[in-house]
Enzyme design. Sequence first.
Site, short mmCIF file in Angstrom:
data_model
loop_
_atom_site.label_atom_id
_atom_site.label_comp_id
_atom_site.label_asym_id
_atom_site.label_seq_id
_atom_site.Cartn_x
_atom_site.Cartn_y
_atom_site.Cartn_z
N ASP A 300 0.88 -1.64 0.04
CA ASP A 300 -0.13 0.01 -0.04
C ASP A 300 0.90 1.47 0.01
O ASP A 300 1.85 1.25 0.37
CB ASP A 300 -0.72 -0.12 1.23
CG ASP A 300 -2.00 -1.22 0.87
OD1 ASP A 300 -1.94 -1.59 0.37
OD2 ASP A 300 -2.97 -0.91 1.99
N HIS A 351 -5.96 3.07 -3.55
CA HIS A 351 -5.93 3.14 -2.15
C HIS A 351 -6.64 4.75 -1.68
O HIS A 351 -5.76 5.39 -0.55
CB HIS A 351 -4.92 3.42 -1.42
CG HIS A 351 -4.64 2.77 0.25
ND1 HIS A 351 -5.40 2.15 0.54
CD2 HIS A 351 -3.01 3.02 0.44
CE1 HIS A 351 -4.54 2.07 1.27
NE2 HIS A 351 -3.68 2.96 1.86
N HIS A 355 -5.56 9.58 1.12
CA HIS A 355 -5.09 8.58 2.46
C HIS A 355 -5.80 9.42 4.27
O HIS A 355 -5.44 9.57 4.48
CB HIS A 355 -3.54 8.30 2.55
CG HIS A 355 -3.10 7.31 3.56
ND1 HIS A 355 -3.09 6.60 4.65
CD2 HIS A 355 -3.54 5.73 2.56
CE1 HIS A 355 -3.21 5.65 5.09
NE2 HIS A 355 -3.08 4.49 3.59
N HIS A 442 3.52 -2.50 2.89
CA HIS A 442 4.14 -1.26 2.31
C HIS A 442 4.69 -1.50 1.71
O HIS A 442 6.06 -0.95 2.28
CB HIS A 442 3.35 -0.20 3.49
CG HIS A 442 2.25 -0.14 4.44
ND1 HIS A 442 2.02 -0.66 5.41
CD2 HIS A 442 1.20 1.29 4.52
CE1 HIS A 442 1.20 -0.97 5.91
NE2 HIS A 442 0.23 0.47 5.29
NI NI Z 1 -2.24 2.93 3.72
#
Ligand code: NI
Length: 491
Positions: A300, A351, A355, A442
């Site tokens: 991500d 995504h 954020h 990530h």
């Molecule tokens: Ni995230």
Amino acid sequence: MGKRLWHGSPSVGTACLRFLLVPFCLVALVCGGDSVAMAPSVVLGPHERVSSQPQVVPMPPPLSDVLDQPAGVPGGYAMAMTAQVGARHVHASWTYVDGLPALNAQMDSWLLGLLDAAAPAGGRYRPAMALNAGQHQGREMTVSAKPVQAKGAMLVVREQVTDTGPDGTGAIRSATVYVDAASGAVHSGTELLRPEAIPALRARMTGIPADIAAPAPQEAPTDLVLSPAGELTVTAGLPGRPGQQVAMTMDAADTAAALSDYGRQALGQLNAAAAPGPATSPALRHVNCDLVPCAALTYDDGPDARTTPQLLDILREKNAQATFFMTGSNTTANPATARQVAEAGYAIGNHTFSHPYLTKLSPPAVRKEIERTDAAILAATGSTPATMRPPYGAADAAVQAAVGKPLMIWAVDSLDWQSKNPAAFVPKVLKEITPGAMVLMHDVQPTTISGQQELITSLQGQGYKLVSVPQLFEGIPLLPGHVYRSRPARQ
Ligand code: NI
């Protein structure tokens, strides 16, 4: 032909058959009456008699030893798995072909049927049985299915099962199926022949030379390999004769007389040029996660121009698929990196742009986060993401209704961003992972990248197939507004 297809060069049996074909034709003329007597309901025409004597031949090596490369099958890719299923230690190898879902479905249903049959009574095969299956327990079973011809719109697939007892001897079962790539129809080898010709063939297979006291094959032969030259090689297992089969080759004239309408079509296809199937993106290639234990590594918050390409190098080297849930802001900042991810064939999800906690936004603001990110990813990669992941996994009914895409939340949280330490997050993932799980990491964290080599090597060593999110959920409809964390078990 049969020799080249599966027996391999050491197979004396098939070579002898070919060499001795002419003398055996003469023998068959003499013996033809015997076969009629053994199957009195069948009247053989002048060309329907089988032209060679059946021979008992050594069991061929497993197909996996002979056909490592499914030569001549464009778009073919090999799969292999070891599993402990009940009292059997199973080695399976098979081949999928891009753009031929009918063939791939045939492979899957055949393999799952065998594995379900081997599972403990009342149970079903589960992909977890293919984890840590390096220890050999019980009987060895080798299962393989490989395309051996790809011509015209047809694929010829040989399926073989070797079941080995404690003394090392084995019983073999094999079958040949003919798959029509255009219609998806799957035909058994038996369908190559007119129904009236099958009893005669079966009777002929019982005419094993008298010096070999072996019981005859009990069932109609299913392993019939038709060559482009029109010869038909029929192979069947011998009950009570482990390690041996009976094989017979009919010449082209006798085969032609026995072929059904479908058999004649198949022979025409075998003499047509090979038609390459359409290429499929690696992230969308068929993998059956009910069959192999799958895990979907997801990364991500990228793309990052420095760390994301480092991860791509590791994934390529380890032949691992993965999914990148990109933010719109980082995609806008690093469009070349986003494009690099897409061009390398990895899956990309949305995504959000900035954020946020989507649960703190109004539905129009949620929609705007999704739409701006779709636009950024489309501009960078040429494709719009089909799925999204809410930041922090934060979603409620209002968010679910607003995003307009399936919400792909994880089953295993590595907490890589928190520990920033591979010695912490790698063991955490290995401890919590189960087949079918999505794993959250990530790719913007340098410490995450430095743990990937070890993590991927460990997962693959346990038997996990690392797949993209679309591969993990293949066959399961992903609905907008629904939350997914792992692939549900096969019912
Ligand atoms: Ni995230």
